[in-house]
Design a protein around this motif. Structure first.
Motif, PDB file in Angstrom:
ATOM      1  N   HIS A 241       0.866  -1.184   0.000  1.00 15.52           N
ATOM      2  CA  HIS A 241       0.000   0.000   0.000  1.00 15.52           C
ATOM      3  C   HIS A 241       0.900   1.231   0.000  1.00 15.52           C
ATOM      4  N   ASP A 242       0.804   2.051  -1.047  1.00 15.83           N
ATOM      5  CA  ASP A 242       1.777   3.121  -1.260  1.00 15.83           C
ATOM      6  C   ASP A 242       1.965   4.039  -0.060  1.00 15.83           C
ATOM      7  N   SER A 243       0.865   4.447   0.569  1.00 19.23           N
ATOM      8  CA  SER A 243       0.995   5.391   1.678  1.00 19.23           C
ATOM      9  C   SER A 243       1.643   4.760   2.906  1.00 19.23           C
ATOM     10  N   ASN A 244       1.739   3.420   2.925  1.00 21.15           N
ATOM     11  CA  ASN A 244       2.373   2.755   4.063  1.00 21.15           C
ATOM     12  C   ASN A 244       3.886   2.742   3.972  1.00 21.15           C
ATOM     13  N   LYS A 245       4.455   2.996   2.789  1.00 27.71           N
ATOM     14  CA  LYS A 245       5.905   2.897   2.624  1.00 27.71           C
ATOM     15  C   LYS A 245       6.643   3.851   3.555  1.00 27.71           C
ATOM     16  N   LYS A 246       6.164   5.065   3.664  1.00 25.28           N
ATOM     17  CA  LYS A 246       6.803   6.038   4.560  1.00 25.28           C
ATOM     18  C   LYS A 246       6.548   5.679   6.015  1.00 25.28           C
ATOM     19  N   ILE A 247       5.328   5.219   6.324  1.00 29.14           N
ATOM     20  CA  ILE A 247       5.000   4.832   7.700  1.00 29.14           C
ATOM     21  C   ILE A 247       5.947   3.731   8.172  1.00 29.14           C
ATOM     22  N   ILE A 248       6.155   2.722   7.326  1.00 27.15           N
ATOM     23  CA  ILE A 248       7.042   1.614   7.695  1.00 27.15           C
ATOM     24  C   ILE A 248       8.487   2.087   7.769  1.00 27.15           C
ATOM     25  N   GLY A 249       8.887   2.945   6.827  1.00 21.58           N
ATOM     26  CA  GLY A 249      10.248   3.465   6.849  1.00 21.58           C
ATOM     27  C   GLY A 249      10.536   4.287   8.090  1.00 21.58           C
ATOM     28  N   ASP A 250       9.520   4.995   8.567  1.00 20.14           N
ATOM     29  CA  ASP A 250       9.692   5.834   9.764  1.00 20.14           C
ATOM     30  C   ASP A 250       9.594   5.033  11.060  1.00 20.14           C
ATOM     31  N   ASP A 251       9.082   3.814  10.985  1.00 15.34           N
ATOM     32  CA  ASP A 251       8.979   2.980  12.184  1.00 15.34           C
ATOM     33  C   ASP A 251      10.393   2.547  12.603  1.00 15.34           C
ATOM     34  N   PRO A 252      10.788   2.814  13.840  1.00 11.80           N
ATOM     35  CA  PRO A 252      12.177   2.518  14.248  1.00 11.80           C
ATOM     36  C   PRO A 252      12.511   1.041  14.281  1.00 11.80           C
ATOM     37  N   GLU A 253      11.511   0.171  14.285  1.00 14.88           N
ATOM     38  CA  GLU A 253      11.767  -1.264  14.399  1.00 14.88           C
ATOM     39  C   GLU A 253      11.606  -2.021  13.087  1.00 14.88           C
ATOM     40  N   ALA A 254      10.894  -1.452  12.113  1.00 18.06           N
ATOM     41  CA  ALA A 254      10.502  -2.226  10.925  1.00 18.06           C
ATOM     42  C   ALA A 254      11.703  -2.644  10.080  1.00 18.06           C
ATOM     43  N   ILE A 255      12.485  -1.674   9.601  1.00 20.41           N
ATOM     44  CA  ILE A 255      13.616  -2.013   8.722  1.00 20.41           C
ATOM     45  C   ILE A 255      14.668  -2.833   9.468  1.00 20.41           C
ATOM     46  N   PRO A 256      15.031  -2.482  10.716  1.00 16.40           N
ATOM     47  CA  PRO A 256      15.979  -3.345  11.440  1.00 16.40           C
ATOM     48  C   PRO A 256      15.490  -4.790  11.577  1.00 16.40           C
ATOM     49  N   PHE A 257      14.178  -4.968  11.788  1.00 22.10           N
ATOM     50  CA  PHE A 257      13.648  -6.332  11.891  1.00 22.10           C
ATOM     51  C   PHE A 257      13.786  -7.063  10.557  1.00 22.10           C
ATOM     52  N   LEU A 258      13.501  -6.381   9.452  1.00 26.81           N
ATOM     53  CA  LEU A 258      13.641  -7.013   8.137  1.00 26.81           C
ATOM     54  C   LEU A 258      15.091  -7.414   7.882  1.00 26.81           C
ATOM     55  N   ILE A 259      16.028  -6.555   8.271  1.00 17.71           N
ATOM     56  CA  ILE A 259      17.449  -6.869   8.047  1.00 17.71           C
ATOM     57  C   ILE A 259      17.875  -8.032   8.932  1.00 17.71           C
ATOM     58  N   TRP A 260      17.377  -8.052  10.173  1.00 27.03           N
ATOM     59  CA  TRP A 260      17.684  -9.180  11.054  1.00 27.03           C
ATOM     60  C   TRP A 260      17.171 -10.477  10.440  1.00 27.03           C
ATOM     61  N   ALA A 261      15.943 -10.461   9.940  1.00 29.85           N
ATOM     62  CA  ALA A 261      15.368 -11.660   9.314  1.00 29.85           C
ATOM     63  C   ALA A 261      16.134 -12.022   8.047  1.00 29.85           C
ATOM     64  N   PHE A 278      12.592  -4.356  -1.233  1.00 26.60           N
ATOM     65  CA  PHE A 278      12.396  -3.865  -2.603  1.00 26.60           C
ATOM     66  C   PHE A 278      11.224  -2.887  -2.686  1.00 26.60           C
ATOM     67  N   THR A 279      10.085  -3.253  -2.125  1.00 26.00           N
ATOM     68  CA  THR A 279       8.923  -2.367  -2.220  1.00 26.00           C
ATOM     69  C   THR A 279       9.139  -1.084  -1.419  1.00 26.00           C
ATOM     70  N   LEU A 280       9.770  -1.196  -0.261  1.00 27.47           N
ATOM     71  CA  LEU A 280      10.009  -0.011   0.563  1.00 27.47           C
ATOM     72  C   LEU A 280      11.012   0.940  -0.088  1.00 27.47           C
ATOM     73  N   SER A 281      11.940   0.384  -0.872  1.00 27.97           N
ATOM     74  CA  SER A 281      12.987   1.209  -1.475  1.00 27.97           C
ATOM     75  C   SER A 281      12.478   2.040  -2.641  1.00 27.97           C
ATOM     76  N   ALA A 282      11.193   1.984  -2.907  1.00 22.70           N
ATOM     77  CA  ALA A 282      10.628   2.892  -3.913  1.00 22.70           C
ATOM     78  C   ALA A 282      10.747   4.340  -3.472  1.00 22.70           C
ATOM     79  N   LEU A 283      10.854   4.567  -2.150  1.00 25.03           N
ATOM     80  CA  LEU A 283      11.045   5.928  -1.626  1.00 25.03           C
ATOM     81  C   LEU A 283      12.523   6.187  -1.410  1.00 25.03           C
ATOM     82  N   ASP A 284      13.014   7.347  -1.873  1.00 19.19           N
ATOM     83  CA  ASP A 284      14.431   7.678  -1.699  1.00 19.19           C
ATOM     84  C   ASP A 284      14.831   7.736  -0.232  1.00 19.19           C
ATOM     85  N   SER A 285      13.940   8.252   0.619  1.00 21.34           N
ATOM     86  CA  SER A 285      14.267   8.330   2.042  1.00 21.34           C
ATOM     87  C   SER A 285      14.475   6.935   2.629  1.00 21.34           C
TER      88      SER A 285
END
Length: 460
Positions: A241-261, A278-285
Motif C-alpha cells: 500500500h503506497d501510503s504505508n511505505k513512509k509509515i514503515i520506513g519511519d517505524d524505528p523497528e521495521a527495517i531493522p527487523f527485516l534486516i535481522w530476518a 524492494f517495495t520499501l525502497s521505492a522511496l528515496d528516504s
C-alpha cells in the motif's frame, strides 16, 4: 374516476358499518346483538386489511424464496439461509453473514456452526472476495438486497479496523503463545487478501513496533521460524500500500527487523524480507535508511546462496537501492561486481545482474573492478548469447564504459568482433540505446586502428 378494487370497497363498507355500530353502542341502550355485530364487523375488517397484508407478505416471502433458489449457494449465509450482505470468515475457514455469526458468538457458542469445530478465537475477517462476487451477481441478475440499517453500514465501514484491533490485541496482549501465533498468521492472511485492510496501518502507525516487541518479549515466539516468516510477510503485505511505505520506513523497528530476518531467518523469511525491502525502497528516504542500516551485504549473500525466488527478490532490491549513489559504493565494497559477473558467466539471472552492472558502470572505480573480474569477456558473451534485447543493451552499456576507462581492452573486443560480429549486429538491430553504444564502441575501434596504422607509417 377509476372504480376502487372490490377489496377496498368491502373494507370501506365495513368501516362505515362499524362506525354506525360504535355510535349506537356509545350512545347507550344498545342490546347484546349490537355488540356481537360490532365484533363481527371488526373481525371482518381486520381480516380484510391485516389478513390481506399477511397474504401479500407471504407472497413476497414466496417470491424471495423462489429467487433464493437461483442464488449461488456460496452467497447464502449458512445460519440465516439469506444472501449475505457482510460476509466474514471465521477461524475454521467458513463464511457467514456478520450479523448472524456475531449473534451466534454473542450467545456463548465457541464452535463453528457448519463444521462443529471448537474455535480458539472468534475473530471475524471480512471476506471481500465473496462480497464483491455477491455485488456483481446482484447487479447482473437485478437482485436488490434489502437496505442495511445505518448501524450495520457503519459496522461494515469500520469492520477492517475492528478486525485489526481484535487480532492485534491477541498478538500483543494474549498470555497464550498458541493464540498469539494464530493471530499473527491471521493478520498475515488478512493483509494478503485485502487491499482495504492494508490501509488500516495509516490509522495504527505504531503497530509494527508493537508487534516486533511482542515477539521479542515472548519466549514462545522468539525462536519460532514460522512466526518470523509471518511477521516479515505482514510487513511486506503492508508495504504494498503506497501510503504505508513512509509509515514503515519511519517505524524505528521495521527495517531493522527485516534486516535481522534477512540475516538470520529461514529461506522463506529471507526471500520475503528482500521483497519487502524492494517495495520499501521505492522511496528515496527509505533507500538511504536501508543502506545505512546494513541491508545490502546480506542481500548480496542471498544473491549467491538463496533459492531462485529469493535471488530474484534480492536482485530487485539491490537494483532499487543502487539508484541512490551512496548505496552503489556500499554494494561494490560488499562484492556485488564479482558475484554478478560470475553469475552471468554461469547463465544465472543474467537479465537482473546486467541491469545492476549497467547501473554501476558510470563510476570509474566500479568499472575497474569489472575489468579485473573479466567484465569485457563476460559482456561480449552476454551480447552473443542473450535473447533479451534489454540484456544486450545493458551489456553494451557496460562494455562501452570499459572501453572508455581502459582503451587497452579495445584490442580484445576487436578480436571478438572480427569472429562474431556482435557489435555490428547490435548497431543495426538493437534498442536505440544499444545501437548508440555499439556504434560508439565500433567508432572507438576504428579510430584506434587508424591511429595505430598512422603511427606505423610514421615510424617507417
Amino acid at each position: 374516476m377509476a372504480k376502487p378494487p372490490p377489496a377496498e370497497e368491502e373494507a370501506a363498507a365495513l368501516r362505515r358499518r362499524l362506525r354506525r355500530l360504535v355510535a349506537t353502542i356509545t350512545a347507550g341502550g344498545a342490546g347484546a346483538e349490537a355488540f356481537d355485530e360490532a365484533a363481527a364487523a371488526l373481525a371482518a375488517l381486520r381480516e380484510a386489511q391485516v389478513g390481506g397484508s399477511r397474504k401479500g407478505a407471504r407472497g413476497e416471502e414466496t417470491r424471495s424464496a423462489n429467487e433464493a433458489e437461483s442464488v449461488p449457494a456460496q452467497f447464502l449465509c449458512p445460519i440465516s439461509s439469506k444472501i449475505m450482505r457482510d460476509p466474514v470468515v471465521v477461524e475454521s475457514g467458513q463464511t457467514y453473514d456478520r450479523r448472524y455469526i456475531a449473534e451466534w458468538f454473542s450467545a456463548g457458542n465457541q464452535m463453528c456452526p457448519q463444521t462443529q469445530q471448537v474455535l480458539l478465537n472468534t475473530t471475524l475477517i471480512p471476506n471481500l472476495l465473496i462480497r464483491s462476487l455477491i455485488a456483481e451477481w446482484c447487479t447482473e441478475n437485478g437482485f436488490a438486497l434489502s437496505p442495511l440499517e445505518k448501524q450495520e453500514e457503519d459496522h461494515i465501514c469500520n469492520s477492517e479496523q475492528r478486525t485489526f484491533d481484535e487480532i492485534f490485541n491477541k498478538i500483543t496482549s494474549s498470555s497464550n503463545s498458541t493464540e498469539r501465533k494464530q493471530a499473527i498468521k491471521g493478520l498475515r492472511l488478512l493483509t494478503k487478501r485485502s487491499s482495504e485492510f492494508r490501509a488500516v496501518l495509516e490509522e495504527r502507525p505504531d503497530s509494527i513496533s508493537q508487534m516486533t516487541f511482542a515477539r521479542f518479549s515472548n519466549p514462545g515466539l522468539q525462536n519460532d521460524p514460522q512466526v518470523v516468516e509471518d511477521m516479515v510477510t505482514i510487513i511486506l503485505n503492508f508495504s504494498l500500500h503506497d501510503s504505508n511505505k513512509k509509515i514503515i520506513g519511519d517505524d524505528p523497528e521495521a527495517i531493522p527487523f527485516l534486516i535481522w530476518a534477512l540475516k538470520s531467518g529461514d529461506m522463506g523469511s529471507r526471500s520475503n524480507s528482500a521483497a519487502a525491502i524492494f517495495t520499501l525502497s521505492a522511496l528515496d528516504s527509505n533507500k538511504e535508511k536501508i543502506g545505512e542500516l546494513g541491508a545490502i551485504e546480506p542481500l548480496i549473500d542471498l544473491l549467491e546462496h538463496g533459492s531462485i525466488i529469493a535471488k530474484k527478490d534480492a536482485a530487485s532490491a539491490i537494483f532499487n537501492l543502487c539508484m541512490l549513489h551512496e548505496n552503489r559504493s556500499i554494494a561494490t565494497r560488499s562484492g556485488i561486481v564479482d558475484v554478478a559477473i560470475r553469475a552471468i558467466g554461469d547463465q544465472s539471472l543474467v537479465e537482473e545482474f546486467l541491469a545492476i552492472l549497467a547501473l554501476l558502470s558510470s563510476n570509474y572505480d566500479m568499472v575497474e573492478l569489472m575489468i579485473e573480474f573479466g567484465g569485457a569477456t563476460c559482456m561480449l558473451q552476454a551480447m552473443r548469447e542473450s535473447e533479451c534485447k534489454r540484456s544486450k543493451e545493458n551489456a553494451a552499456v557496460v562494455l562501452f564504459s570499459i572501453c572508455m576507462y581502459n582503451r587497452a581492452k579495445l584490442k580484445e573486443i576487436e578480436a571478438d568482433e572480427n569472429t562474431n560480429g556482435s557489435l555490428a549486429s547490435l548497431a543495426q538491430n538493437g534498442t536505440p540505446r544499444a545501437r548508440r553504444k555499439a556504434a560508439a564502441i565500433l567508432e572507438m575501434m576504428k579510430k584506434t586502428k587508424t591511429m595505430h596504422m598512422h603511427n606505423r607509417h610514421s615510424s617507417c
